[in-house]
Structure formats: C-alpha cells, structure tokens
Scaffold this active site. Sequence first.
Site, PDB file in Angstrom:
ATOM      1  N   GLY A 113      82.038 137.422  34.796  1.00  8.29           N
ATOM      2  CA  GLY A 113      83.367 138.009  34.939  1.00  8.29           C
ATOM      3  C   GLY A 113      83.527 138.783  36.230  1.00  8.29           C
ATOM      4  O   GLY A 113      84.612 138.779  36.840  1.00  8.29           O
ATOM      5  N   TRP A 123      98.677 122.966  61.785  1.00  8.27           N
ATOM      6  CA  TRP A 123      97.347 123.458  61.409  1.00  8.27           C
ATOM      7  C   TRP A 123      96.534 123.916  62.616  1.00  8.27           C
ATOM      8  O   TRP A 123      95.336 123.656  62.707  1.00  8.27           O
ATOM      9  CB  TRP A 123      96.570 122.378  60.641  1.00  8.27           C
ATOM     10  CG  TRP A 123      97.350 121.787  59.508  1.00  8.27           C
ATOM     11  CD1 TRP A 123      97.782 120.494  59.413  1.00  8.27           C
ATOM     12  CD2 TRP A 123      97.815 122.453  58.334  1.00  8.27           C
ATOM     13  NE1 TRP A 123      98.494 120.316  58.249  1.00  8.27           N
ATOM     14  CE2 TRP A 123      98.529 121.506  57.564  1.00  8.27           C
ATOM     15  CE3 TRP A 123      97.705 123.763  57.858  1.00  8.27           C
ATOM     16  CZ2 TRP A 123      99.120 121.825  56.353  1.00  8.27           C
ATOM     17  CZ3 TRP A 123      98.306 124.078  56.648  1.00  8.27           C
ATOM     18  CH2 TRP A 123      98.994 123.111  55.911  1.00  8.27           C
ATOM     19  N   GLU A 173      99.253 116.579  63.360  1.00  7.49           N
ATOM     20  CA  GLU A 173     100.687 116.717  63.244  1.00  7.49           C
ATOM     21  C   GLU A 173     101.071 116.611  61.769  1.00  7.49           C
ATOM     22  O   GLU A 173     100.284 116.113  60.962  1.00  7.49           O
ATOM     23  CB  GLU A 173     101.402 115.659  64.090  1.00  7.49           C
ATOM     24  CG  GLU A 173     101.103 115.807  65.571  1.00  7.49           C
ATOM     25  CD  GLU A 173     101.893 114.848  66.456  1.00  7.49           C
ATOM     26  OE1 GLU A 173     102.717 114.075  65.907  1.00  7.49           O
ATOM     27  OE2 GLU A 173     101.693 114.877  67.683  1.00  7.49           O
ATOM     28  N   PRO A 174     102.250 117.094  61.392  1.00  9.19           N
ATOM     29  CA  PRO A 174     102.618 117.116  59.972  1.00  9.19           C
ATOM     30  C   PRO A 174     102.496 115.767  59.275  1.00  9.19           C
ATOM     31  O   PRO A 174     102.129 115.691  58.111  1.00  9.19           O
ATOM     32  CB  PRO A 174     104.075 117.599  60.000  1.00  9.19           C
ATOM     33  CG  PRO A 174     104.171 118.415  61.254  1.00  9.19           C
ATOM     34  CD  PRO A 174     103.271 117.738  62.241  1.00  9.19           C
ATOM     35  N   SER A 189      95.138 112.785  59.375  1.00 10.31           N
ATOM     36  CA  SER A 189      93.894 112.020  59.472  1.00 10.31           C
ATOM     37  C   SER A 189      94.040 110.784  60.343  1.00 10.31           C
ATOM     38  O   SER A 189      93.088 110.014  60.483  1.00 10.31           O
ATOM     39  CB  SER A 189      93.433 111.597  58.066  1.00 10.31           C
ATOM     40  OG  SER A 189      93.117 112.737  57.291  1.00 10.31           O
ATOM     41  N   THR A 223      89.028 115.204  56.592  1.00  7.06           N
ATOM     42  CA  THR A 223      88.713 115.396  55.183  1.00  7.06           C
ATOM     43  C   THR A 223      87.410 114.695  54.824  1.00  7.06           C
ATOM     44  O   THR A 223      86.959 113.785  55.532  1.00  7.06           O
ATOM     45  CB  THR A 223      89.823 114.827  54.285  1.00  7.06           C
ATOM     46  OG1 THR A 223      89.824 113.391  54.415  1.00  7.06           O
ATOM     47  CG2 THR A 223      91.187 115.381  54.670  1.00  7.06           C
ATOM     48  N   ARG A 259      70.823 142.686  37.857  1.00 11.00           N
ATOM     49  CA  ARG A 259      71.524 142.688  36.571  1.00 11.00           C
ATOM     50  C   ARG A 259      70.553 142.351  35.428  1.00 11.00           C
ATOM     51  O   ARG A 259      69.793 141.386  35.520  1.00 11.00           O
ATOM     52  CB  ARG A 259      72.642 141.649  36.619  1.00 11.00           C
ATOM     53  CG  ARG A 259      73.343 141.378  35.293  1.00 11.00           C
ATOM     54  CD  ARG A 259      74.239 142.516  34.877  1.00 11.00           C
ATOM     55  NE  ARG A 259      75.136 142.098  33.791  1.00 11.00           N
ATOM     56  CZ  ARG A 259      75.891 142.922  33.106  1.00 11.00           C
ATOM     57  NH1 ARG A 259      75.864 144.228  33.389  1.00 11.00           N
ATOM     58  NH2 ARG A 259      76.672 142.490  32.145  1.00 11.00           N
ATOM     59  N   LEU A 317      95.770 118.884  67.780  1.00 12.76           N
ATOM     60  CA  LEU A 317      95.652 117.447  67.542  1.00 12.76           C
ATOM     61  C   LEU A 317      96.518 117.026  66.362  1.00 12.76           C
ATOM     62  O   LEU A 317      97.371 116.153  66.482  1.00 12.76           O
ATOM     63  CB  LEU A 317      94.188 117.071  67.295  1.00 12.76           C
ATOM     64  CG  LEU A 317      93.914 115.613  66.913  1.00 12.76           C
ATOM     65  CD1 LEU A 317      94.331 114.666  68.043  1.00 12.76           C
ATOM     66  CD2 LEU A 317      92.432 115.415  66.571  1.00 12.76           C
ATOM     67  N   GLU A 366      88.782 119.356  60.121  1.00 14.14           N
ATOM     68  CA  GLU A 366      87.912 118.533  60.975  1.00 14.14           C
ATOM     69  C   GLU A 366      87.671 117.160  60.350  1.00 14.14           C
ATOM     70  O   GLU A 366      86.591 116.571  60.490  1.00 14.14           O
ATOM     71  CB  GLU A 366      86.565 119.239  61.250  1.00 14.14           C
ATOM     72  CG  GLU A 366      86.674 120.585  61.941  1.00 14.14           C
ATOM     73  CD  GLU A 366      87.144 120.500  63.375  1.00 14.14           C
ATOM     74  OE1 GLU A 366      87.525 119.405  63.826  1.00 14.14           O
ATOM     75  OE2 GLU A 366      87.163 121.541  64.054  1.00 14.14           O
TER      76      GLU A 366
END
Length: 391
Positions: free
Chosen positions: A341, A158, A129-130, A134, A366, A269, A127, A364
């Site tokens: 860490g 994508w 395209e560059p 959206s 943003t 821990r 669906l 799907e």
Amino acid sequence: MPATRTVPTQEAADLIDLTRTFAVKELAPRVTEAETNEEFPRDVFALLGRSGLLGLPYDEEYGGGGQPYEVYLQVLEEIASVWSSVAVGVSVHALSCFALAAYGTEEQKREWLPDLLGGELLGAYCLSEPHAGSDPAAMRTRAVRDGDDYVIDGAKAWTTHGGHADFYTVMARTSEDRAHGVSCFLVPADTPGLSADPPERKMGLTGSATATMRFDGVRVPAHRRIGAEGEGLRIALASLDCGRLGIAAVATGLAQGSFDHALRYAQERETFGKPIIEHQGLAFVLADMDAAIASARAATQSAARLKDLGLPFTHEASVAKLVATDNAMKVTTDAVQVLGGYGYTRDFPVERHMREAKVMQIFEGTNQIQRLVISRALTREAAGAVTVAAR
C-alpha cells in the site's frame, strides 16, 4: 545497491563516481518537489554543462568529453537512477547534437559545436509530427528554398525541451521523394516565427517539458542545413540508433533506482518477526528484478561497444531499447508491489518511477517498432556470418 560496472579507463571510473556524487548531492534533494510541481530544472542542465556532462560522447576537439559510448551510457544510468527527467534531457541534448557532429562540415562544426557542447546551450530534436510519429518519411513540415534561405512551415510534436531549448535540430521536407525528400536544419530558438505550444500534461516525467513546436514562416539561412539536401531521413535514422541507446541506459538507471528503494524497504520492513526480504515469495520477486536490470545493462553495453568499434549496431540498439524499457516497466511495477500500500502513495518514489517507465516503451520508437526493426534485421542476417571484432 551500486551497480557492478566495467569501464575502460581510470578516468572513466572517476567520471562515473563524480556523476554519482553529483546526482546524490545536487539532484536527489530537488527531484520530488520539481516533479510534483512540474518544474523544468533549466539551471540543472547549465550545471551539468559546466561539469562537462552534456557533451560526453563527442570529440574533445570541438568541446566534447571524448568518452566512448559505453562510458557515456553508464553516466546516463547514474543520473537516471536519481532523476530520470534530467537523464532524458541529457540524452535528448546529445541526440540534438548528433546531426551536426556526424554530418556537419568542418566549418559548421567549428563554428557551432563548441557552444552546443559547452553546456550553456540546451538542444531539442524535432522529428515526430502529430500524424507521423513512427513514420518519419510521412512528415509534412516543409522547408522551401528562397534564395540563400529556407522557409520552414509546419509543426513538430512531442519535442522534449520544447519552449526551453536554445536550438532545435529540425527535419523538414524539401521534396516529395519519400526516401530522399527530407533535409536537416539547425534552427536557433530565437528565430522569428518559431514558437512552442503549452507543454503537454503527462503521466510522468513531469519535470521534463514536452511541447509541440510551431514553424510559421521560419527563415533559416541555407548554411544552417546539415548534410546534403535530401539526406535528412538518413541522418534521422542514424540519430535514432544513438538515441535508443540513450533511452535504454535511462530506463536501466530508472529501474536500478526503483529497485534500490524496494530493496531497502524489504530489508527494513518486518512481518511475522523478520524482514520481508527473508520471505521467499518476496525474495524471488527482488531476485527477478535484479536479473532484469542486469540483462538490460548487458544488452545496452553490448550495443554501445559495437558503436564504439565502428560496427553496425542498429539491430542491437533496438534490442537494447526493447529489453531495457520493457524490463524497467516490470521492475518499477514490482517495486510498487514490494512496498504494498505504501508503494501506491506519493510518500515513496516508486509510484513515480512506475509512471515514468511507461513512456520509455513509447518514445525513440515504440517497442512495437523495435520489434519490427529486429525482425527485419533477422530476415536480412539469416544467411550472414557472426561478426567478431577485437577490442
């Protein structure tokens, strides 16, 4: 810490137990190496298919699992809690089958759906395209009628499973009409002129192949058009409603898996002579993580039940996608913090979870688009009544 679940039947409960066992035995031993080496686990999808887990939300008549969405999404959760790349792949495969299952003719469904749902074939959905991520109505990929065929030219960005899928559900422009100028096609992967760019180098979900697909004079028989000419945008938007529920479930499962690692670490821990979970500051962080996962699951299941009842669920799907993916980002970030860490190293999976969560706020639609969908729905529904339906 296993999630508390409610399912409609004992069969569904057994299915979720089966999935959990499969995830622990088949997925968990492979996930770290595959993600580190950016290996696409094609054989895992074949195994999922043979186990009946690739076509769960579709009719048994055509080879699916006949499960309601509320069950299918909980299966996705279980997979995502161990390996989110695979869960995204299952969701995308279901998305790629949606157009045929919902809009195909009876003849098309009987001819193609059993193979698509049976597990040996893997699907992809084309669906975006560059320049039109959206805004699908702005797509430029074209399908021009030529006798009994359409000839497709353009590019789709994508594409999950790009270069690995066996079939592609493709949206392409058939006229200049912005709202009614897009049509849907089912394109086999071996069609001449169809090719994949090298996969994208991504922050996370590195075990999931994502690539731009190129259409260079791809000739598709007209009988492979799904729905009427010009109906593609309607099909795409309906597909996205379902796809957003899939991603909401994946995000919830990812958050659950990350939380489980953080909780175990906090129980084991010790500092200042006691487990760190007994320090209030950290215990409250874990409590917020648990609450965020529960709220995401509730939103997702609520939308799924509306779908299963045949009621409108576009608004609720956007709410679920927004809540679940934003919460997954927060939960995975907090999981890294709980481990300190160690959480920032690749010796523990929570840093990978954090990287994987980010994209779920993007694909799907943003989360900014979800807010747009929700706000528009609120405007339309301001004067409406609350919908009440019996289950």
